[in-house]
Design a protein around this motif. Structure first.
Motif, PDB file in Angstrom:
ATOM      1  N   MET A 125      -5.593   4.633  15.319  1.00  0.00           N
ATOM      2  CA  MET A 125      -4.681   3.920  14.329  1.00  0.00           C
ATOM      3  C   MET A 125      -5.223   4.381  12.806  1.00  0.00           C
ATOM      4  O   MET A 125      -6.494   4.359  12.544  1.00  0.00           O
ATOM      5  CB  MET A 125      -5.070   2.486  14.052  1.00  0.00           C
ATOM      6  CG  MET A 125      -4.953   1.855  15.614  1.00  0.00           C
ATOM      7  SD  MET A 125      -5.813  -0.038  15.554  1.00  0.00           S
ATOM      8  CE  MET A 125      -4.927  -0.862  14.511  1.00  0.00           C
ATOM      9  N   ASN A 126      -4.263   5.138  12.274  1.00  0.00           N
ATOM     10  CA  ASN A 126      -4.506   5.948  10.933  1.00  0.00           C
ATOM     11  C   ASN A 126      -3.587   5.202  10.000  1.00  0.00           C
ATOM     12  O   ASN A 126      -2.693   4.414  10.233  1.00  0.00           O
ATOM     13  CB  ASN A 126      -4.006   7.370  11.280  1.00  0.00           C
ATOM     14  CG  ASN A 126      -5.182   8.405  12.045  1.00  0.00           C
ATOM     15  OD1 ASN A 126      -6.109   7.948  12.125  1.00  0.00           O
ATOM     16  ND2 ASN A 126      -4.157   9.195  12.897  1.00  0.00           N
ATOM     17  N   SER A 127      -4.159   5.545   8.700  1.00  0.00           N
ATOM     18  CA  SER A 127      -3.274   4.926   7.551  1.00  0.00           C
ATOM     19  C   SER A 127      -2.974   3.367   7.670  1.00  0.00           C
ATOM     20  O   SER A 127      -2.238   2.975   7.660  1.00  0.00           O
ATOM     21  CB  SER A 127      -2.135   5.879   7.418  1.00  0.00           C
ATOM     22  OG  SER A 127      -2.392   7.094   7.413  1.00  0.00           O
ATOM     23  N   LEU A 128      -4.308   2.744   8.013  1.00  0.00           N
ATOM     24  CA  LEU A 128      -4.193   1.371   8.236  1.00  0.00           C
ATOM     25  C   LEU A 128      -3.725   0.646   6.955  1.00  0.00           C
ATOM     26  O   LEU A 128      -3.996   1.006   5.882  1.00  0.00           O
ATOM     27  CB  LEU A 128      -5.195   0.655   8.912  1.00  0.00           C
ATOM     28  CG  LEU A 128      -5.746   1.083  10.295  1.00  0.00           C
ATOM     29  CD1 LEU A 128      -7.255   1.041  10.465  1.00  0.00           C
ATOM     30  CD2 LEU A 128      -4.766   0.180  11.374  1.00  0.00           C
ATOM     31  N   LYS A 129      -2.875  -0.536   7.219  1.00  0.00           N
ATOM     32  CA  LYS A 129      -2.351  -1.173   6.337  1.00  0.00           C
ATOM     33  C   LYS A 129      -2.865  -2.608   6.550  1.00  0.00           C
ATOM     34  O   LYS A 129      -2.971  -3.110   7.685  1.00  0.00           O
ATOM     35  CB  LYS A 129      -0.893  -1.324   6.383  1.00  0.00           C
ATOM     36  CG  LYS A 129      -0.341   0.148   6.156  1.00  0.00           C
ATOM     37  CD  LYS A 129       1.430   0.218   6.241  1.00  0.00           C
ATOM     38  CE  LYS A 129       1.992   1.335   6.052  1.00  0.00           C
ATOM     39  NZ  LYS A 129       3.401   1.453   6.407  1.00  0.00           N
ATOM     40  N   PRO A 130      -2.800  -3.458   5.376  1.00  0.00           N
ATOM     41  CA  PRO A 130      -3.208  -4.880   5.617  1.00  0.00           C
ATOM     42  C   PRO A 130      -2.193  -5.662   6.697  1.00  0.00           C
ATOM     43  O   PRO A 130      -2.752  -6.465   7.383  1.00  0.00           O
ATOM     44  CB  PRO A 130      -3.142  -5.707   4.252  1.00  0.00           C
ATOM     45  CG  PRO A 130      -3.148  -4.284   3.252  1.00  0.00           C
ATOM     46  CD  PRO A 130      -2.556  -3.318   4.017  1.00  0.00           C
ATOM     47  N   GLU A 131      -0.953  -5.229   6.739  1.00  0.00           N
ATOM     48  CA  GLU A 131      -0.083  -5.891   7.764  1.00  0.00           C
ATOM     49  C   GLU A 131      -0.357  -5.567   9.192  1.00  0.00           C
ATOM     50  O   GLU A 131       0.096  -6.151  10.137  1.00  0.00           O
ATOM     51  CB  GLU A 131       1.445  -5.247   7.630  1.00  0.00           C
ATOM     52  CG  GLU A 131       1.792  -5.606   6.173  1.00  0.00           C
ATOM     53  CD  GLU A 131       1.801  -4.600   5.007  1.00  0.00           C
ATOM     54  OE1 GLU A 131       2.244  -3.614   4.933  1.00  0.00           O
ATOM     55  OE2 GLU A 131       0.431  -4.444   4.530  1.00  0.00           O
ATOM     56  N   ASP A 132      -1.492  -4.339   9.461  1.00  0.00           N
ATOM     57  CA  ASP A 132      -2.057  -4.322  10.940  1.00  0.00           C
ATOM     58  C   ASP A 132      -2.972  -5.071  11.197  1.00  0.00           C
ATOM     59  O   ASP A 132      -3.365  -5.226  12.275  1.00  0.00           O
ATOM     60  CB  ASP A 132      -2.541  -2.767  10.723  1.00  0.00           C
ATOM     61  CG  ASP A 132      -1.277  -1.832  10.438  1.00  0.00           C
ATOM     62  OD1 ASP A 132      -0.458  -1.982  11.152  1.00  0.00           O
ATOM     63  OD2 ASP A 132      -1.771  -1.036   9.788  1.00  0.00           O
ATOM     64  N   THR A 133      -3.509  -6.197  10.370  1.00  0.00           N
ATOM     65  CA  THR A 133      -4.563  -7.147  10.686  1.00  0.00           C
ATOM     66  C   THR A 133      -3.895  -7.954  11.907  1.00  0.00           C
ATOM     67  O   THR A 133      -2.888  -8.560  11.720  1.00  0.00           O
ATOM     68  CB  THR A 133      -4.821  -7.884   9.488  1.00  0.00           C
ATOM     69  OG1 THR A 133      -5.340  -7.221   8.412  1.00  0.00           O
ATOM     70  CG2 THR A 133      -5.729  -8.938   9.693  1.00  0.00           C
TER      71      THR A 133
END
Length: 127
Positions: free
Chosen positions: A83-91
């Motif tokens: 998982m790269n370039s993680l975003k808060p939405e990936d929480t």
């Protein structure tokens, strides 16, 4: 039928990376699809990525394309989700799962196909 075990989750800042791992059975028999799913607080569990190594098939939901990579590490007997370039939405709580069926395309993430699940590993992405 033994539960799978995920690891690699944690809390990271947006833009960082995590590599999730799922220990697979020593012998997976006729398992076709292997998938990663996630469930955010207050939301339904959704498919993230699926792989059918025997057919060289991978599928990702649009929101993670280009950022996440699903793979099977046969040498280490693990299913991975880079998982790269993680975003808060990936929480979310991330789960790995196995299925002896594998439909084509987006249907590879049909959760009704999957019978073996892990307990989940939490991924939290801060902004």
């Amino acid at each position: 039928q033994v539960r799978l075990v995920e690891s690699g989750g944690g809390t990271v800042q947006a833009g960082r990376s995590l590599n999730l791992s799922c220990v697979l059975p020593l012998y997976i028999g006729q398992i076709n699809c292997m998938g990663w799913f996630r469930q955010s607080s207050g939301k339904e569990r959704e498919g993230v990525a699926a792989i059918y190594p025997g057919a060289g098939f991978e599928y990702y939901i649009d929101s993670v394309k280009g950022r996440f990579t699903i793979s099977q590490d046969k040498a280490k007997n693990t299913l991975r989700l880079q998982m790269n370039s993680l975003k808060p939405e990936d929480t979310a709580m991330y789960y790995c799962a196995l299925s002896r069926y594998c439909a084509n395309g987006r249907y590879a993430l049909d959760q009704t196909q999957y019978s073996s699940w892990g307990q989940g590993t939490q991924v939290t992405v801060s902004s």
